[in-house]
Design an enzyme around this catalytic site. Structure first.
Site, PDB file in Angstrom:
ATOM      1  N   SER A 107       0.823  -1.206   0.000  1.00 14.17           N
ATOM      2  CA  SER A 107       0.000   0.000   0.000  1.00 14.17           C
ATOM      3  C   SER A 107       0.862   1.263   0.000  1.00 14.17           C
ATOM      4  CB  SER A 107      -0.962  -0.036   1.197  1.00 14.17           C
ATOM      5  OG  SER A 107      -1.961   0.943   1.092  1.00 14.17           O
ATOM      6  N   ASP A 213      -9.967  -4.700  -4.496  1.00 17.06           N
ATOM      7  CA  ASP A 213      -9.400  -3.642  -3.649  1.00 17.06           C
ATOM      8  C   ASP A 213     -10.150  -2.327  -3.881  1.00 17.06           C
ATOM      9  OD1 ASP A 213      -7.810  -1.796  -2.282  1.00 17.06           O
ATOM     10  OD2 ASP A 213      -5.938  -2.747  -2.904  1.00 17.06           O
ATOM     11  N   HIS A 243      -7.999  -5.284  -0.045  1.00 24.02           N
ATOM     12  CA  HIS A 243      -6.743  -4.534  -0.045  1.00 24.02           C
ATOM     13  C   HIS A 243      -5.575  -5.284   0.589  1.00 24.02           C
ATOM     14  CE1 HIS A 243      -4.079  -1.159  -0.201  1.00 24.02           C
ATOM     15  NE2 HIS A 243      -4.024  -1.026   1.110  1.00 24.02           N
TER      16      HIS A 243
END
Length: 268
Positions: A107, A213, A243
């Protein structure tokens, strides 16, 4: 058995807290970069899988995150966070001289890892980007609002496993407040730096992403990954996954894919 050791290191804006996981005699180092609002303690099972595959794993809580010093989740400049990660990398190399180093970023940590690889890729053996915040990101639209929304990250967007969201909500080291404007501004600048920077050339790159996601949608990341990818590239898209693919219902599959990619990259 995986053993974890906690340590501290001087960073650009105060003391950084990190941890290192070891097992037997490692064949390589894995450097982990975590995502926004979280901390290294959420990667125990990831580290265990990597250690079982021959790694010594080291990770740091970024400035303002977890046990590290700094205003909570405030990042003024991601170039300085890359500098911090480089200091962690140098510490790991000093402790394990001669071992190749693989970088994994998730991320926001994927944004940090991408920029790190552009600046220091010549010293790395491979890079893995998990749900990386690169390319086009709709969250930058928050900067058009007069004030940041006073709402935390929605934990139901992390995984199909509801226990992941419950553990996230109960974790005192996770940030449960609103997004911070300086951090969103710094993310926007860092996204542009990555797009303006070089591809990774001969450095092996794996992109892994959950098809479902909603926090960092796959389509937006793709443009950034396409810019970064070079001669040795592996893509893994997981249908239905959200995610946090390392915490998804198919986490064992994801971790096995990462281990296989690292093993192949180290054989080159």
């Amino acid at each position: 058995m995986t053993a974890a050791r906690e340590w501290t290191l001087d960073g650009h804006a105060g003391r950084l807290a990190g941890r290192t996981w070891t097992g037997g005699s490692p064949s390589h180092v894995v450097l982990l970069a975590h995502g926004y609002g979280e901390h290294t303690g959420r990667y125990e099972h990831v580290a265990a899988a990597l250690v079982d595959a021959g790694a010594v794993v080291t990770a740091v809580d970024h400035v303002g995150h977890g046990k590290s010093e700094g205003d909570r989740v405030v990042v003024a400049d991601f170039e300085r966070v890359v500098d911090d990660l480089h200091a962690v990398d140098e510490q790991a190399r000093a402790q394990h001289p001669g071992l190749p180093v693989v970088l994994i970023g998730h991320s926001m940590g994927g944004l940090i890892a991408a920029r790190y690889a552009q600046r220091h890729g010549g010293s790395l053996a491979a890079v893995v980007l998990s749900g990386p915040l690169v390319g086009e990101w709709g969250g930058a639209a928050l900067l058009d609002l007069p004030e940041m929304p006073d709402t935390p990250l929605d934990s139901t967007t992390l995984s199909r496993d509801p226990e992941v969201g419950r553990a996230y909500e109960a974790d005192p080291l996770v940030w449960h407040g609103p997004f911070q404007r300086p951090t969103i501004e710094a993310i926007a600048r860092a996204l542009l730096r990555v797009q303006d920077g070089p591809s990774l050339g001969a450095l092996p790159l794996m992109w892994a992403h959950g098809e479902g996601d909603r926090l960092v949608p796959m389509a937006g990341s793709r443009s950034g990954v396409e810019h970064l990818r070079g001669e040795h590239y592996v893509e893994k898209i997981y249908p239905g996954a959200q995610h946090e693919i390392f915490n998804e219902t198919n986490r064992d599959e994801v971790l096995a894919d990462v281990v296989a990619f690292i093993r192949n990259a180290l054989r080159r």
